[in-house]
Every structure is written in C-alpha cells, then in structure tokens.
Write an enzyme that holds these catalytic residues in place. Structure first.
Site, short mmCIF file in Angstrom:
data_model
loop_
_atom_site.label_atom_id
_atom_site.label_comp_id
_atom_site.label_asym_id
_atom_site.label_seq_id
_atom_site.Cartn_x
_atom_site.Cartn_y
_atom_site.Cartn_z
CB THR A 1 26.30 -15.92 52.23
OG1 THR A 1 25.18 -15.12 51.84
CG2 THR A 1 26.05 -16.50 53.61
CG ASP B 1 24.98 -25.30 54.41
OD1 ASP B 1 25.75 -24.44 53.94
OD2 ASP B 1 24.19 -25.96 53.69
ZN LIG Z 1 24.64 -13.40 52.67
#
Ligand SMILES: [Zn+2]
Length: 373
Positions: free
Chosen positions: A82, A165
């Site tokens: 991510t 976040d």
């Molecule tokens: Zn991800």
C-alpha cells in the site's frame, strides 16, 4: 516485479469547446478546477471487466466510456504494498528514490524498523489515541500534489482522505492543506499537528453525526440474490476467512453486533463513509471554486481489508465492487453538480492488485510449489 497499474481517466471532453471559446476572449488557460485522484486499494486491473456486466452507467462504465484507460503502464519496484503503491502513483518514482520502501522498513542509520508515516514529533488531532502521530516526513521526493502547489504559488488547495493514514498522507504530499484518516478508538476522522492544531468545524460536525454506527447498524447483505454472483465461488467456501466472530463466512454479515468502530474498514460502508467525507470536503473547503486548480486525493481502503479477509473469488469482493460502482456513480453526479461537468478531472488507479489464494490454485492443479495449510 512490475506493477501493472490500472489508470482510468475521466475527462469531460464535451465541455472543452466552450473553454476554447472562452480562451479567444480571455487570457485564462483552460485548466480543470478540481482534480480528484482515486486509488482503490487492492483493485486488480481485470476487476474493471470481471464485474462489468453489473456495473451501472454512471460509475466505472462512465469512466471507461467518457475517459480513457492506460492499461500497460509499468513502473518497476518491489514489493507491491500500500505505502509504496500510493507513493509511486503520486511521485512517478520508485522506493530507492522516493524513500518509502515498504509499509514498514528499516532505517539503515539506526537499524530500527519504523512505520512508513510514523512521526513521534507530532500529535494526534481529533482523538486522544496515538493514531495521529503521523506525517509525510519519510517521503524524500515531491508528489504531483506538491508540484501543483509549487506551480500555483501555493494557492491550490490539496487535501488527502483515506481510512488508512498512509493512503491519505502520502498522496497529499509535504505541502498539503490537510490529510484525514480514520481512528478506530474514537470512530473519528483525525489528522496530525503536522497539518493543523485543531480539526476544522466541518470535520468536527461530520464526526459528531454518528455515521459509522449508522452504517454498521444496516448489516451487510448482498445487493442481488446470492446465487446470481456468477463471478464468485459459492458464498460458503474454504478459501475465505470469517469476519466479526461469525460461524461461517456467509451473508448476511452481522455488522450491527460489532463493538467499536474498526469493523467498518472491512465492509463496503468504509468506501461509502470515505466518499461522504470527500463530499463534505469539497463543499466545506470550496474545492473547485478557487482561481487555480485544487486537488483532492482519495484512497478507498475497504476493498483491501475485504479482499484479505475473503479472497478475490468471494461473493463479498464481488458485492463490494458492485456497491463501490454505485458509490462512484453518486460521487460523480455530486461532482457534476458542485464543480460542474467539464470543470474537473478524475483519475482512478490501484496501489497494487491481489494474487489468487494458493490453496485454490493447488486444488485446481495450477500450483504445486505451495505447501497446503
Ligand atoms: Zn494496498
């Protein structure tokens, strides 16, 4: 490893002639009033087409019909997680240069592992938890959002929004007006003192409305009869995990019995509430009403939580994308009304895809190197 990035651009071309007309009589350059970047966490490129038949006209299909797709865009890096995915999309760079080498990575000078957006020098704003001790300080290059700020002498407004976040902070860059993310302890959207010392009134108002509980009280059932989900295995199959202490990985998923707020992350309502906040930001911060281009960076984290829980061959994931398609259609209609058709540009991409469950591949004779567990 190559990240095959899914990028779909929605540009309302049909309004460009009127802009060109205006430019004959003024010196203003034709620019979008607002750019909206949408990153769908764990959305594999083929999901645009895997579930295509049940997408409605105003969501993913609108992007495909009115915009264009960049289907073979590759930036080489590893691993596809991510934090790196979001950073690479917004910097056009790779971990060795932009500095975000993982969700967690080891700082060579100290030998210590740290979280990508961890920053002990700042404070949480909007909750008493420690979830707001975050900033983009580990990001070593500028983002496209930073470059927009530089190009307009910092007159552009830039805001990042995500349940995670890192999904809000890293796309919004160093110079953002704000980034907001979700705090499981309070159920609030929060930020950090890197950006401000107090939440804006509109965020406080949003937090006071109890939306998380309202969504969870609805439980999660399928949009259509469960046996019509032809792109998925039967609802109860051995490749899924169970959510919220359920006896089986099946619908209806009783979100109403959850304690706390964190379960919303693992339901399609996580996308809905993120887009709710995005709409509030557009209205309350007057995004797209500026004399220069504004930028709203939205990351939709729930497909990743749901995908990890149930796997890509589940009814849960199929239903998530059908619901997301509806939410996107509503969001684009909102943009048409608030910012105006032809006045905004939307792009949609993913931070990474997802592999098939190796047990599933093994059961179908496609994988023999994996030890079944
Ligand atoms: Zn991800």
């Amino acid at each position: 490893m190559k990240l095959k990035s899914l990028v779909v651009l929605l540009v309302a071309f049909y309004c460009l002639p009127s802009i060109a007309q205006q430019s004959k009589t003024s010196t203003a350059l034709p620019r979008p009033k607002l750019v909206v970047g949408i990153v769908v966490d764990q959305m594999r490129w083929d999901f645009l087409y895997r579930y295509f038949d049940r997408y409605q006209a105003g969501g993913f299909k609108r992007m495909l019909n009115e915009g264009f797709t960049c289907e073979n865009t590759n930036i080489d890096y590893v691993p596809t997680v991510t934090a790196i995915g979001h950073t690479t999309i917004y910097t056009g760079s790779v971990p060795a240069i932009h500095g975000i080498a993982g969700n967690d990575f080891i700082i060579q000078s100290s030998g210590k592992s740290m979280y990508c957006t961890e920053d002990t020098s700042v404070q949480t704003v909007g909750s008493t938890s420690s979830a707001g001790k975050m900033s983009p300080r580990n990001l070593l290059t500028t983002t496209v959002t930073d470059e927009l700020k530089l190009a307009t002498n910092f007159r552009s407004k830039v805001i990042g929004i995500s349940l995670k976040d890192r999904g809000g902070i890293l796309p919004a860059g160093h110079s953002a007006n704000a980034a907001y993310w979700f705090d499981d302890v309070s159920g609030n959207w929060i930020t950090s003192s890197y950006y401000m010392n107090d939440l804006p009134t509109w965020v406080k108002q949003f937090n006071s409305e109890g939306k998380v509980k309202k969504y969870l009280q609805q439980d999660w059932n399928t949009l259509y009869p469960v046996n019509t989900y032809l792109q998925s295995f039967p609802d109860n199959n051995s490749y899924e995990g169970k959510l919220n202490g359920a006896a089986t990985p099946t619908f209806p998923i009783k979100t109403s019995t959850a304690t706390g707020f964190s379960l919303i992350r693992s339901t399609p309502y996580g996308n809905s509430i993120t887009l709710d906040l995005a709409k509030s930001a557009i209205t309350s911060e007057a995004l797209g009403k500026n004399t220069v281009t504004d930028f709203l960076a939205v990351s939709l984290s729930s497909p990743d939580y749901i995908g990890h829980q149930f796997g890509p061959n589940s009814v849960e994931v199929e239903d998530t994308y059908l619901r997301l398609d509806q939410d996107l259609a509503t969001f684009f209609s909102f943009l048409d009304t608030k910012v105006g058709k032809g006045n905004y540009t939307v792009f949609l991409s993913a931070d990474h895809g997802v592999a098939h469950n190796p047990n599933l591949l093994q059961d179908f004779g496609m994988e023999d190197r994996y030890k079944k567990i």
